[in-house]
Enzyme design. Sequence first.
Site, PDB file in Angstrom:
ATOM      1  N   GLY A  71     -17.224 -22.060  14.627  1.00  0.00           N
ATOM      2  CA  GLY A  71     -18.774 -22.313  14.592  1.00  0.00           C
ATOM      3  C   GLY A  71     -19.570 -21.073  14.971  1.00  0.00           C
ATOM      4  O   GLY A  71     -20.636 -20.722  14.372  1.00  0.00           O
ATOM      5  N   ASN A 168     -25.651 -31.182  19.715  1.00  0.00           N
ATOM      6  CA  ASN A 168     -24.512 -31.669  20.415  1.00  0.00           C
ATOM      7  C   ASN A 168     -24.566 -32.136  21.836  1.00  0.00           C
ATOM      8  O   ASN A 168     -23.378 -32.918  22.388  1.00  0.00           O
ATOM      9  CB  ASN A 168     -23.553 -30.129  20.493  1.00  0.00           C
ATOM     10  N   GLN A 203     -21.649 -30.418  14.822  1.00  0.00           N
ATOM     11  CA  GLN A 203     -21.602 -31.649  15.207  1.00  0.00           C
ATOM     12  C   GLN A 203     -21.797 -32.646  14.146  1.00  0.00           C
ATOM     13  O   GLN A 203     -21.317 -34.158  14.239  1.00  0.00           O
ATOM     14  CB  GLN A 203     -22.795 -31.800  16.472  1.00  0.00           C
ATOM     15  N   GLY A 224     -13.595 -26.501  12.647  1.00  0.00           N
ATOM     16  CA  GLY A 224     -12.529 -27.410  12.422  1.00  0.00           C
ATOM     17  C   GLY A 224     -12.360 -28.438  13.765  1.00  0.00           C
ATOM     18  O   GLY A 224     -12.075 -29.458  13.629  1.00  0.00           O
ATOM     19  N   THR A 261      -7.375 -10.622   7.366  1.00  0.00           N
ATOM     20  CA  THR A 261      -6.289 -11.530   6.878  1.00  0.00           C
ATOM     21  C   THR A 261      -6.724 -12.876   7.140  1.00  0.00           C
ATOM     22  O   THR A 261      -6.991 -13.406   8.477  1.00  0.00           O
ATOM     23  CB  THR A 261      -4.985 -11.524   7.476  1.00  0.00           C
ATOM     24  N   CYS A 348     -20.029 -25.175  26.869  1.00  0.00           N
ATOM     25  CA  CYS A 348     -20.183 -23.874  27.143  1.00  0.00           C
ATOM     26  C   CYS A 348     -21.240 -23.770  28.336  1.00  0.00           C
ATOM     27  O   CYS A 348     -21.049 -22.989  28.984  1.00  0.00           O
ATOM     28  CB  CYS A 348     -20.817 -23.425  25.834  1.00  0.00           C
TER      29      CYS A 348
HETATM   30  C1  PLP Z   1     -19.110 -26.436  19.087  1.00  0.00           C
HETATM   31  C2  PLP Z   1     -20.275 -25.928  18.548  1.00  0.00           C
HETATM   32  C3  PLP Z   1     -20.391 -24.443  18.147  1.00  0.00           C
HETATM   33  C4  PLP Z   1     -19.419 -23.481  18.560  1.00  0.00           C
HETATM   34  O1  PLP Z   1     -18.236 -23.607  17.469  1.00  0.00           O
HETATM   35  P1  PLP Z   1     -16.756 -22.993  18.019  1.00  0.00           P
HETATM   36  O2  PLP Z   1     -15.854 -23.346  16.784  1.00  0.00           O
HETATM   37  O3  PLP Z   1     -16.466 -23.363  19.328  1.00  0.00           O
HETATM   38  O4  PLP Z   1     -16.933 -21.320  17.912  1.00  0.00           O
HETATM   39  C5  PLP Z   1     -21.692 -24.190  17.657  1.00  0.00           C
HETATM   40  N1  PLP Z   1     -22.367 -25.304  17.361  1.00  0.00           N
HETATM   41  C6  PLP Z   1     -22.447 -26.477  17.828  1.00  0.00           C
HETATM   42  C7  PLP Z   1     -23.314 -27.422  17.593  1.00  0.00           C
HETATM   43  C8  PLP Z   1     -21.245 -26.988  18.187  1.00  0.00           C
HETATM   44  O5  PLP Z   1     -21.069 -28.253  18.701  1.00  0.00           O
END
Ligand code: PLP
Length: 414
Positions: A71, A168, A203, A224, A261, A348
């Site tokens: 993400g 989130n 989310q 994912g 890759t 985070c």
């Molecule tokens: C978890 C999340 C991300 C970050 O995704 P990663 O796959 O951990 O890099 C970004 N935006 C939201 C809203 C998330 O919940």
Amino acid sequence: MQSIYLDHAATTPLDKRVLAAMLPFFTKTFGNPSSFHTPGLRAKEAVAAARKSCATVLNAHADEIVFTSGGTEADNLALLGVIRSATVSLGRMTMRPYSLLSTLSHPHVIASAIEHPAVLEPLAALEKSGAIELTLLPVDKFGRVVPDDLSHALRPETILVSVMYANNEIGTLEPIAEIGRLLLKWRKTHDTPYPYFHSDACQAAGALALDVEKSHVDLLALNGGKIYGPKGVGCLFVRRGLKLEPLMYGGGQERNLRSGTENVPGIVGLATALGLAQAEKERENKRLTVLRDRLIQGLLKIPKTRLNGHPTERLPNNVNVSFMDIEGEAAVLYLDALGIFASTGSACASQTLDPSHVILATGMSYEAAHGSIRFTLGHGTKKTDIDYVLKVMPGIVEKLRHMSPVNLDMKYFR
Ligand SMILES: *Cc1c(COP(=O)(O)O)cnc(C)c1O
């Protein structure tokens, strides 16, 4: 001891069916999709099928899907990619109408104040370097962007608007389709391709419809690790015709937008997880909503407790409450000792003890923001889990409130 995992917004376990779909691509079908021989071709076919499958969920074309490392990369590619493309093309813009030229020479970006750090931090870095002007949109007390506020913030030089699908931390659903229509109209009346509309759907991807024709988003990020798929893989929808510079340069994979890759097992896993989540979301949402509301109602019986986020327009698995006069982190540790795994908000943000920027943006006091706890339910959550949380939570809150003078002192010495 029991183990009650209630932090599905941080990450979900891998669905067994997803694992089964991925396994052959670690062993038998290990080829590099760029190779011309048969093993390479098999891997290339798998990536193509995954791309088609993700595109179908989004009601998009296969060539509009770019696979990324998650993400964060998808958000960064959307934001930095659009902004850099606008500034890079400036050098070749002298033949373009003056209005568009001025748009691109003073690029302005709008994002909601409650975005994930994967959106806020790249934008803050660009603002600091002087590359863009940034407007952060406030939210109402439920955490919703008010479309009228966006209308007022739009300028002729606005190149990008970023509003997440669902938050989130507090689970609030944003009025994405309404914002999409508003921006479509603005572009028509001002006769410009800008601003592009980006939405972080990390989310939302497991629970909500993602049709990009209905929402009118131009860029959409998902991953994912939040939808019972593998971590470390995600994708970005990039609408046809939209201009974007890559972050990574190299072999030119992903139509030159993401060299390197391909993570073939990860990509297969992402597509499988997204397909399953979307096929099963109606039934699962119904089940989770009942459990969610049971937990909310039970927690609100504890004195001096309030709900964060919207009472109904929220993700079916999200519960976020503030207990006055306690530290959320302390409650999370007490719960952990009982085998209940919850969170104070975003994974985070837990590196620091600063109160959540999301909860503060809804107008809550520092004290209330400090006492926030997030429970996010998932496939494995049962009614007995909810009842166990409701049984132990009043005691934990009471204990911590009893110790509150100590906690208050700690606050001043940090
Ligand atoms: C978890 C999340 C991300 C970050 O995704 P990663 O796959 O951990 O890099 C970004 N935006 C939201 C809203 C998330 O919940």
